[in-house]
Write a protein that holds these residues in place. Structure first.
Motif, PDB file in Angstrom:
ATOM      1  N   LEU A 129       0.870  -1.150   0.000  1.00 43.91           N
ATOM      2  CA  LEU A 129       0.000   0.000   0.000  1.00 43.91           C
ATOM      3  C   LEU A 129       0.916   1.212   0.000  1.00 43.91           C
ATOM      4  O   LEU A 129       2.131   1.045   0.081  1.00 43.91           O
ATOM      5  CB  LEU A 129      -0.917  -0.006   1.228  1.00 43.91           C
ATOM      6  CG  LEU A 129      -2.045  -1.032   1.229  1.00 43.91           C
ATOM      7  CD1 LEU A 129      -2.861  -0.863   2.495  1.00 43.91           C
ATOM      8  CD2 LEU A 129      -2.945  -0.882   0.040  1.00 43.91           C
ATOM      9  N   ALA A 155      -2.964   0.659  -3.039  1.00 40.46           N
ATOM     10  CA  ALA A 155      -3.925  -0.442  -3.161  1.00 40.46           C
ATOM     11  C   ALA A 155      -4.547  -0.459  -4.537  1.00 40.46           C
ATOM     12  O   ALA A 155      -5.747  -0.598  -4.703  1.00 40.46           O
ATOM     13  CB  ALA A 155      -5.024  -0.341  -2.090  1.00 40.46           C
ATOM     14  N   LEU A 162      -7.090   4.437  -2.133  1.00 43.56           N
ATOM     15  CA  LEU A 162      -7.279   3.166  -2.837  1.00 43.56           C
ATOM     16  C   LEU A 162      -8.027   3.395  -4.140  1.00 43.56           C
ATOM     17  O   LEU A 162      -8.706   4.406  -4.316  1.00 43.56           O
ATOM     18  CB  LEU A 162      -8.024   2.157  -1.967  1.00 43.56           C
ATOM     19  CG  LEU A 162      -9.494   2.430  -1.620  1.00 43.56           C
ATOM     20  CD1 LEU A 162     -10.433   1.815  -2.648  1.00 43.56           C
ATOM     21  CD2 LEU A 162      -9.824   1.896  -0.229  1.00 43.56           C
ATOM     22  N   VAL A 190     -14.189  -6.235  -4.867  1.00 46.32           N
ATOM     23  CA  VAL A 190     -13.320  -5.900  -3.746  1.00 46.32           C
ATOM     24  C   VAL A 190     -14.093  -6.057  -2.448  1.00 46.32           C
ATOM     25  O   VAL A 190     -15.228  -5.590  -2.327  1.00 46.32           O
ATOM     26  CB  VAL A 190     -12.780  -4.461  -3.882  1.00 46.32           C
ATOM     27  CG1 VAL A 190     -12.063  -4.018  -2.609  1.00 46.32           C
ATOM     28  CG2 VAL A 190     -11.828  -4.375  -5.071  1.00 46.32           C
ATOM     29  N   LEU A 220     -14.081  -5.411   1.727  1.00 45.70           N
ATOM     30  CA  LEU A 220     -13.526  -4.725   2.893  1.00 45.70           C
ATOM     31  C   LEU A 220     -13.833  -5.564   4.117  1.00 45.70           C
ATOM     32  O   LEU A 220     -14.990  -5.904   4.373  1.00 45.70           O
ATOM     33  CB  LEU A 220     -14.154  -3.340   3.062  1.00 45.70           C
ATOM     34  CG  LEU A 220     -14.085  -2.387   1.867  1.00 45.70           C
ATOM     35  CD1 LEU A 220     -14.833  -1.090   2.203  1.00 45.70           C
ATOM     36  CD2 LEU A 220     -12.651  -2.083   1.493  1.00 45.70           C
ATOM     37  N   LYS A 275     -15.412   0.534   8.038  1.00 45.38           N
ATOM     38  CA  LYS A 275     -15.830  -0.113   6.791  1.00 45.38           C
ATOM     39  C   LYS A 275     -17.088   0.540   6.219  1.00 45.38           C
ATOM     40  O   LYS A 275     -17.145   0.893   5.036  1.00 45.38           O
ATOM     41  CB  LYS A 275     -16.099  -1.606   7.010  1.00 45.38           C
ATOM     42  CG  LYS A 275     -14.930  -2.407   7.520  1.00 45.38           C
ATOM     43  CD  LYS A 275     -15.238  -3.893   7.596  1.00 45.38           C
ATOM     44  CE  LYS A 275     -16.405  -4.253   8.504  1.00 45.38           C
ATOM     45  NZ  LYS A 275     -16.159  -3.907   9.927  1.00 45.38           N
ATOM     46  N   ARG A 284     -10.069  -9.278  -4.625  1.00 39.68           N
ATOM     47  CA  ARG A 284      -9.058  -8.588  -3.805  1.00 39.68           C
ATOM     48  C   ARG A 284      -9.709  -8.248  -2.474  1.00 39.68           C
ATOM     49  O   ARG A 284     -10.856  -7.796  -2.432  1.00 39.68           O
ATOM     50  CB  ARG A 284      -8.584  -7.323  -4.525  1.00 39.68           C
ATOM     51  CG  ARG A 284      -7.399  -6.625  -3.874  1.00 39.68           C
ATOM     52  CD  ARG A 284      -6.703  -5.672  -4.856  1.00 39.68           C
ATOM     53  NE  ARG A 284      -7.619  -4.742  -5.466  1.00 39.68           N
ATOM     54  CZ  ARG A 284      -7.628  -3.418  -5.205  1.00 39.68           C
ATOM     55  NH1 ARG A 284      -6.770  -2.913  -4.356  1.00 39.68           N
ATOM     56  NH2 ARG A 284      -8.482  -2.626  -5.820  1.00 39.68           N
ATOM     57  N   VAL A 285      -8.973  -8.448  -1.379  1.00 39.11           N
ATOM     58  CA  VAL A 285      -9.489  -8.166  -0.040  1.00 39.11           C
ATOM     59  C   VAL A 285      -8.643  -7.073   0.588  1.00 39.11           C
ATOM     60  O   VAL A 285      -7.411  -7.145   0.581  1.00 39.11           O
ATOM     61  CB  VAL A 285      -9.460  -9.419   0.854  1.00 39.11           C
ATOM     62  CG1 VAL A 285      -9.944  -9.078   2.257  1.00 39.11           C
ATOM     63  CG2 VAL A 285     -10.318 -10.530   0.254  1.00 39.11           C
ATOM     64  N   LEU A 286      -9.310  -6.045   1.134  1.00 39.61           N
ATOM     65  CA  LEU A 286      -8.637  -4.974   1.845  1.00 39.61           C
ATOM     66  C   LEU A 286      -8.930  -5.126   3.331  1.00 39.61           C
ATOM     67  O   LEU A 286     -10.093  -5.171   3.735  1.00 39.61           O
ATOM     68  CB  LEU A 286      -9.118  -3.600   1.354  1.00 39.61           C
ATOM     69  CG  LEU A 286      -8.962  -3.339  -0.150  1.00 39.61           C
ATOM     70  CD1 LEU A 286      -9.423  -1.917  -0.471  1.00 39.61           C
ATOM     71  CD2 LEU A 286      -7.528  -3.549  -0.598  1.00 39.61           C
ATOM     72  N   VAL A 340      -6.997   1.537   5.739  1.00 43.04           N
ATOM     73  CA  VAL A 340      -6.689   0.284   5.056  1.00 43.04           C
ATOM     74  C   VAL A 340      -5.283  -0.123   5.482  1.00 43.04           C
ATOM     75  O   VAL A 340      -4.309   0.577   5.207  1.00 43.04           O
ATOM     76  CB  VAL A 340      -6.772   0.445   3.529  1.00 43.04           C
ATOM     77  CG1 VAL A 340      -6.401  -0.868   2.842  1.00 43.04           C
ATOM     78  CG2 VAL A 340      -8.174   0.867   3.108  1.00 43.04           C
ATOM     79  N   GLU A 361      -3.617  -5.486   2.059  1.00 45.62           N
ATOM     80  CA  GLU A 361      -4.478  -6.050   1.021  1.00 45.62           C
ATOM     81  C   GLU A 361      -3.984  -7.426   0.637  1.00 45.62           C
ATOM     82  O   GLU A 361      -2.804  -7.755   0.807  1.00 45.62           O
ATOM     83  CB  GLU A 361      -4.547  -5.143  -0.207  1.00 45.62           C
ATOM     84  CG  GLU A 361      -3.279  -5.093  -1.036  1.00 45.62           C
ATOM     85  CD  GLU A 361      -3.489  -4.373  -2.354  1.00 45.62           C
ATOM     86  OE1 GLU A 361      -2.708  -3.463  -2.637  1.00 45.62           O
ATOM     87  OE2 GLU A 361      -4.440  -4.728  -3.083  1.00 45.62           O
ATOM     88  N   PRO A 368      -4.481 -10.096  -2.657  1.00 43.50           N
ATOM     89  CA  PRO A 368      -5.080 -10.535  -3.921  1.00 43.50           C
ATOM     90  C   PRO A 368      -5.582 -11.971  -3.788  1.00 43.50           C
ATOM     91  O   PRO A 368      -4.919 -12.808  -3.164  1.00 43.50           O
ATOM     92  CB  PRO A 368      -3.910 -10.453  -4.919  1.00 43.50           C
ATOM     93  CG  PRO A 368      -2.835  -9.685  -4.221  1.00 43.50           C
ATOM     94  CD  PRO A 368      -3.024  -9.911  -2.760  1.00 43.50           C
TER      95      PRO A 368
END
Length: 282
Positions: free
Chosen positions: A6, A9, A43, A51, A53, A61, A218-220, A229, A232, A234
């Motif tokens: 990051l 992101a 981001l 994506v 969160l 969030k 993709r997860v943040l 954030v 992250e 992938p």
């Protein structure tokens, strides 16, 4: 595993992003003693991405999702959604944790209301209602009363309502949190398939690491105090058009990703580790 960097992101893409946040902060209360909900969030979300969160309660969030939806304005920084300043309803659809349907209207009536708000002619609404209900697996339900539906069916109607305006961006705030495990799994499969079929960009909020890995491309990971954030991840799971959630859960890759995400969540909750990097896999 290689670390994920990051603060940008940013997935590899040259296209104009669906979501572009730069140094976003949101603060509430008096200037002398503000409450910081978000701080320094930068981001991007590419067109067609899914994506997720994920993070503990109080990490911002929902506030971040409200900024993207246009319901909150940044105290600092800039936000662009679909190339413009975020505005409610402008190219976006929103699904809450509770369906929030009109109980005095039928299923078709709820969708007709949304279509009317989008300016669709009355004569064209019945066909579009049938199309939307088929898309979410409820063909023939247009005359049913909302109180006759199960919780999962009501949430499908809420998703159909969010899709009424053919949004380019779909925002979902823990939409399956109140559902039983079997219904939740079924809707997870249907939502991921729907996103793949329509090409809609999705930003999805959850508390669940398992749900994040199952759904996201993709997860943040978000951390609190201040909301930001923190890392992250992938997600490279191979998904076919008919891949079942149970089959994904059984793969070694799913177990590895879930383990890495759980470590990242533990680190973010404890406020330890270098920001922008996932903990090493054990």
């Amino acid at each position: 595993m290689p670390t994920a960097e990051l603060p940008s992101a940013t997935p590899p893409s040259t296209a104009v992003p669906a979501v572009d946040l730069r140094g976003v902060a949101v603060r509430y209360g008096p200037a002398k003693a503000p409450v910081t909900a978000l701080e320094g969030v930068t981001l991007t979300v590419a067109e067609g991405e899914f994506v997720v969160l994920v993070g503990p309660s109080g990490c911002g969030k929902t506030t971040l999702l409200r900024v993207v939806a246009g319901f909150e304005h940044p105290t600092d920084g800039t936000a662009e959604v679909l190339g413009a300043v975020p505005s409610p309803g402008r190219g976006t659809g929103l699904v809450f944790q509770q369906p929030r349907l009109f109980p005095w209207r039928t299923v078709g009536g709820n969708l007709a209301f949304a279509l009317a708000r989008q300016g669709l002619a009355r004569t064209e609404r019945p066909a579009r209602i049938m199309e939307l209900l088929t898309l979410v697996g409820l063909p023939g339900f247009e005359r049913r009363r909302t109180w006759e539906l199960s919780g999962g069916q009501q949430q499908r109607v809420a998703i159909a309502r969010a899709l009424a305006g053919t949004p380019r961006l779909l925002l979902l705030d823990e939409p399956f949190a109140a559902l039983d495990a079997i219904t939740r799994e079924r809707l997870q499969e249907e939502l991921r398939t729907l996103a793949d079929v329509t090409g809609t960009t999705v930003v999805f909020v959850t508390h669940s690491a398992e749900e994040a890995v199952l759904l996201g491309s993709r997860v943040l990971v978000m951390a609190a105090e201040p909301g930001r954030v923190a890392a992250e991840l992938p997600i490279g799971l191979e998904r076919g058009p008919h891949t079942e959630v149970a089959a994904l859960r059984a793969t070694p890759e799913f177990a590895r990703l879930r383990g890495e995400l759980n470590l990242a969540l533990t680190s973010a909750a404890a406020g330890t580790g270098e920001e922008g990097q996932l903990p090493p896999a054990s």
